[in-house]
Design a protein around this motif. Sequence first.
Motif, PDB file in Angstrom:
ATOM      1  N   GLU A 162      -2.033 -13.824  85.942  1.00 34.22           N
ATOM      2  CA  GLU A 162      -3.366 -14.299  86.319  1.00 34.22           C
ATOM      3  C   GLU A 162      -4.275 -13.175  86.776  1.00 34.22           C
ATOM      4  O   GLU A 162      -5.436 -13.100  86.362  1.00 34.22           O
ATOM      5  N   PHE A 169      -9.194 -24.667  83.674  1.00 39.15           N
ATOM      6  CA  PHE A 169      -9.191 -23.678  84.751  1.00 39.15           C
ATOM      7  C   PHE A 169      -9.711 -24.337  86.021  1.00 39.15           C
ATOM      8  O   PHE A 169     -10.671 -25.105  85.977  1.00 39.15           O
ATOM      9  N   LEU A 183      -4.373 -22.869  86.442  1.00 41.09           N
ATOM     10  CA  LEU A 183      -4.808 -23.315  85.123  1.00 41.09           C
ATOM     11  C   LEU A 183      -3.749 -24.230  84.532  1.00 41.09           C
ATOM     12  O   LEU A 183      -2.610 -24.283  85.002  1.00 41.09           O
TER      13      LEU A 183
END
Length: 378
Positions: free
Chosen positions: A261, A157, A142
Amino acid sequence: MAYRTDFGSIHQRPLGVFGAPARYVQGPGATWELGRELQRLGFQGPVLFIAGGTAQRTLAPIWQEQLPPVGLQPVIDAFGGECSESEIKRLVAMSDHHGFCAVVGAGGGKASDTARAVADELGLPVVITPTLASTDSPCSALSVIYSDEGSVTGFRFYNRHPELLLVDTEVIAKAPKRQLVAGLGDGLATWFEARATHESHRNNVVGGKPLTSALMLAKLCHDILLADGPAACAAIDAGVPTPALERIVEANILLSGLGFEIGGLALAHAVHNGISTIPGSHHNLHGEKVVIGLHTQLVLEGQPQSEIDEVFRYCQQVGLPTTLAQVGIDASNDAELMAIAERSVIPGETSHNEPFEVTAIAVMRALKAADQLGGAYL
């Protein structure tokens, strides 16, 4: 490319999702292996290097020496300083004159974010070679998008992670200590945010439920930071890579990157985004603002005072902020605090990954209370 302003759900079914860079290489002098690593990936031809100042000075001569013998031509462009739409557009336009086979981002977190955005626009693989261990950005799929003035405006993203993350610890050992310390702040939030996301049964950043491995990696990151942070700071003072610095670099970049993440983000990073809207904070680094968000999160969650004190003591020990004033915020300015709080709870923000409802007034009160507690650690 997916372009969103939120970290909302992608999947409807409660699937666990794990995403990571395809290959991670770390150690003293790793830059000298970049040509062979790119060749290993099958790249041939011109490569766009988006390079920060340190990368241009210290790494570009190595690229220019090592890459041509393996069939790669480095085309080096100076990073403009902000991962903004205008900077991305400028760099994408360079493809009109070159048939790039890959994009390399070399520098700090914003250079990494920009390289990912440019590679995605061009449909090319991306490689990241950080010169700082100041954020966990290099590991991710991202980009945080800023205005040209430095405020967070949204996120991009991507469908894939970097093909290669190559970290030269000789370069990082010579970077300003403040950069490494900021990375400690960014990484310190990883475990606490992953814990909150897990408890709330919310999705992680890559669009699925956190797996057990995510929590274990986030907790390992936390434990290494507490154990090795001071010794790594001493290594930076000496300008040399040591085993403690190697472990901290791995924690700051790889473990924190995987942890945020696949573990998930919560209030700490949402408060960072709120703080970034205040002009007085723009001279502060990402991790310095994130750790203020972490103090706020722990207070709002009502965590045990022993845990809060441990975090404040660590920040005091390594030189991270403990008060709002240290990141350019006036704790007595209720309008400024409410602006931060309101930005931190907009729809889709990661504050809503907390296991309870989060409101702007509650965040504002936690900001004030955390600042009061932090004053004892100056």
